[in-house]
Design a protein around this motif. Structure first.
Motif, PDB file in Angstrom:
ATOM      1  N   ALA A 145       0.902  -1.185  -0.021  1.00  0.00           N
ATOM      2  CA  ALA A 145      -0.052  -0.070   0.145  1.00  0.00           C
ATOM      3  C   ALA A 145       0.906   1.367   0.184  1.00  0.00           C
ATOM      4  O   ALA A 145       0.655   2.187  -0.541  1.00  0.00           O
ATOM      5  CB  ALA A 145      -1.161  -0.077   1.141  1.00  0.00           C
ATOM      6  N   ALA A 146       1.987   1.398   0.685  1.00  0.00           N
ATOM      7  CA  ALA A 146       2.981   2.411   0.631  1.00  0.00           C
ATOM      8  C   ALA A 146       3.276   2.656  -0.856  1.00  0.00           C
ATOM      9  O   ALA A 146       3.250   4.062  -1.048  1.00  0.00           O
ATOM     10  CB  ALA A 146       3.895   2.126   1.776  1.00  0.00           C
ATOM     11  N   ASP A 147       3.653   1.836  -1.453  1.00  0.00           N
ATOM     12  CA  ASP A 147       4.053   2.111  -2.958  1.00  0.00           C
ATOM     13  C   ASP A 147       3.068   2.702  -3.647  1.00  0.00           C
ATOM     14  O   ASP A 147       3.230   3.485  -4.530  1.00  0.00           O
ATOM     15  CB  ASP A 147       4.798   0.807  -3.379  1.00  0.00           C
ATOM     16  N   MET A 152       0.307   6.979  -6.650  1.00  0.00           N
ATOM     17  CA  MET A 152      -0.696   7.787  -7.037  1.00  0.00           C
ATOM     18  C   MET A 152      -0.456   9.108  -6.723  1.00  0.00           C
ATOM     19  O   MET A 152      -0.904  10.226  -7.502  1.00  0.00           O
ATOM     20  CB  MET A 152      -2.162   7.408  -5.996  1.00  0.00           C
ATOM     21  N   GLU A 153       0.296   9.680  -5.780  1.00  0.00           N
ATOM     22  CA  GLU A 153       0.761  11.031  -5.402  1.00  0.00           C
ATOM     23  C   GLU A 153       1.610  11.459  -6.536  1.00  0.00           C
ATOM     24  O   GLU A 153       1.780  12.801  -6.904  1.00  0.00           O
ATOM     25  CB  GLU A 153       1.580  11.248  -4.104  1.00  0.00           C
ATOM     26  N   ASN A 154       2.451  10.616  -7.221  1.00  0.00           N
ATOM     27  CA  ASN A 154       3.453  11.124  -8.204  1.00  0.00           C
ATOM     28  C   ASN A 154       2.671  11.243  -9.662  1.00  0.00           C
ATOM     29  O   ASN A 154       2.927  11.986 -10.479  1.00  0.00           O
ATOM     30  CB  ASN A 154       4.593  10.089  -8.557  1.00  0.00           C
ATOM     31  N   THR A 162      -5.505  16.055  -1.112  1.00  0.00           N
ATOM     32  CA  THR A 162      -5.742  15.006  -0.249  1.00  0.00           C
ATOM     33  C   THR A 162      -5.642  14.127  -1.155  1.00  0.00           C
ATOM     34  O   THR A 162      -5.976  14.084  -2.577  1.00  0.00           O
ATOM     35  CB  THR A 162      -7.088  14.805   0.463  1.00  0.00           C
ATOM     36  N   TYR A 163      -4.935  12.920  -0.611  1.00  0.00           N
ATOM     37  CA  TYR A 163      -4.687  11.645  -1.477  1.00  0.00           C
ATOM     38  C   TYR A 163      -5.115  10.244  -0.570  1.00  0.00           C
ATOM     39  O   TYR A 163      -5.388  10.361   0.590  1.00  0.00           O
ATOM     40  CB  TYR A 163      -3.136  11.397  -1.783  1.00  0.00           C
ATOM     41  N   LYS A 164      -5.339   9.305  -1.350  1.00  0.00           N
ATOM     42  CA  LYS A 164      -5.491   8.059  -0.545  1.00  0.00           C
ATOM     43  C   LYS A 164      -4.487   7.595   0.479  1.00  0.00           C
ATOM     44  O   LYS A 164      -3.515   7.692   0.185  1.00  0.00           O
ATOM     45  CB  LYS A 164      -5.812   6.922  -1.612  1.00  0.00           C
ATOM     46  N   THR A 165      -5.078   6.981   1.529  1.00  0.00           N
ATOM     47  CA  THR A 165      -4.075   6.553   2.562  1.00  0.00           C
ATOM     48  C   THR A 165      -3.891   4.905   2.405  1.00  0.00           C
ATOM     49  O   THR A 165      -4.468   4.473   1.412  1.00  0.00           O
ATOM     50  CB  THR A 165      -4.562   6.936   3.694  1.00  0.00           C
TER      51      THR A 165
END
Length: 209
Positions: A145-147, A152-154, A162-165
Motif C-alpha cells: 500500500a505504501a508504494d 498515486m501522489e506522483n 488530499t490523497y488516498k491513505t
C-alpha cells in the motif's frame, strides 16, 4: 492475437447498472445493496419488466415476455461500441469486413472504478455475471500500500490536496478480493503487482487459467 482490450471507459460498468435495475425493480429510486428482486406490494400482480416471464396483453404494462438476460446483449454491444477495431478495418480498407475481422476476437476492457459504485462485492459480482456470463475477470491489486500511495501522489493531481491513505488501499484491495470470491475461481482470479513485477510465472499461470 485475437484479443482486444480497451482502456478506461469512465466507469461504464457502474453507469449501466442503474439502467438495468430500472427494469429489474419497480422502484428505481431504491437500488439495492444486494441483488434481490422484489415485487412492489402496492401493485400485486405487476412484476418488474425483466421478471415478467409471460405475455401480458392488457393494462399499462402490456408487453410480451422478455427472455432472461436480454439486457446483456445490449450492454455488451454498448461496451463493444467503445472498443472498436482499428479505423482501417472500420473503413474496410483491406476489404475485410468488421464482422469477419472480429469473428474470433475476445473483447475486454479495463476499469479502476469498480469499488467506487454504490454496491456490495456480492452485487457487483452478480451484475457482472448477468451482463457478461462467459467473462473471465482479472483483478489486479497492489498489496504494498505504501508504494501504491506514492505512485498515486506522483501520477495524479488532487484538486483538494488530499490523497488516498494506505488504509484506503487496503480496503479497496479487500473489496476487490471479495468480488473475486463472489465470482468464483472459474470466473475470476487475483494477481498482485508485488508478485508479478518480478515473476513472469505469475503471467504464465494467468495465461493457463
Amino acid at each position: 492475437p485475437n484479443v482486444r482490450l480497451s482502456g478506461e471507459n469512465r466507469n461504464f460498468l457502474g453507469i449501466t447498472a442503474p439502467l438495468v435495475n430500472t427494469f429489474h425493480f419497480d422502484d428505481p429510486s431504491k437500488y439495492p445493496k444486494g441483488y434481490i428482486v422484489k415485487k412492489d406490494p402496492r401493485r400485486p400482480g405487476i412484476s418488474p419488466l425483466l421478471e415478467q416471464n409471460f405475455d401480458r396483453d392488457d393494462g399499462p404494462f402490456a408487453h410480451n415476455a422478455i427472455p432472461p438476460q436480454s439486457m446483456s446483449c445490449a450492454i455488451q454491444h454498448a461496451f463493444n461500441v467503445l472498443n472498436p477495431p482499428p479505423q482501417a478495418v472500420q473503413r474496410e480498407d483491406n476489404l475485410l469486413s468488421v464482422r469477419d475481422y472480429d469473428e474470433s476476437t475476445i473483447f475486454g476492457f479495463k476499469t479502476i472504478r469498480l469499488q467506487k459504485n454504490d454496491w456490495t462485492p456480492m452485487y457487483a459480482a452478480k451484475y457482472i455475471t448477468e451482463v457478461f456470463p462467459c467473462a473471465k475477470v482479472i483483478i489486479n491489486i497492489r498489496s504494498n500500500a505504501a508504494d501504491q500511495v506514492r505512485s498515486m501522489e506522483n501520477t495524479f493531481r488532487s484538486e483538494d490536496g488530499t490523497y488516498k491513505t494506505e488504509e484506503d488501499i487496503h480496503q479497496t484491495n479487500q473489496y476487490l478480493i471479495n468480488v473475486a470470491k463472489a465470482l468464483g475461481e472459474d470466473a475470476a482470479t487475483v494477481i498482485d503487482l508485488a508478485q508479478w513485477k518480478d515473476d513472469v510465472n505469475v503471467f504464465n499461470s494467468l495465461a493457463e487459467w
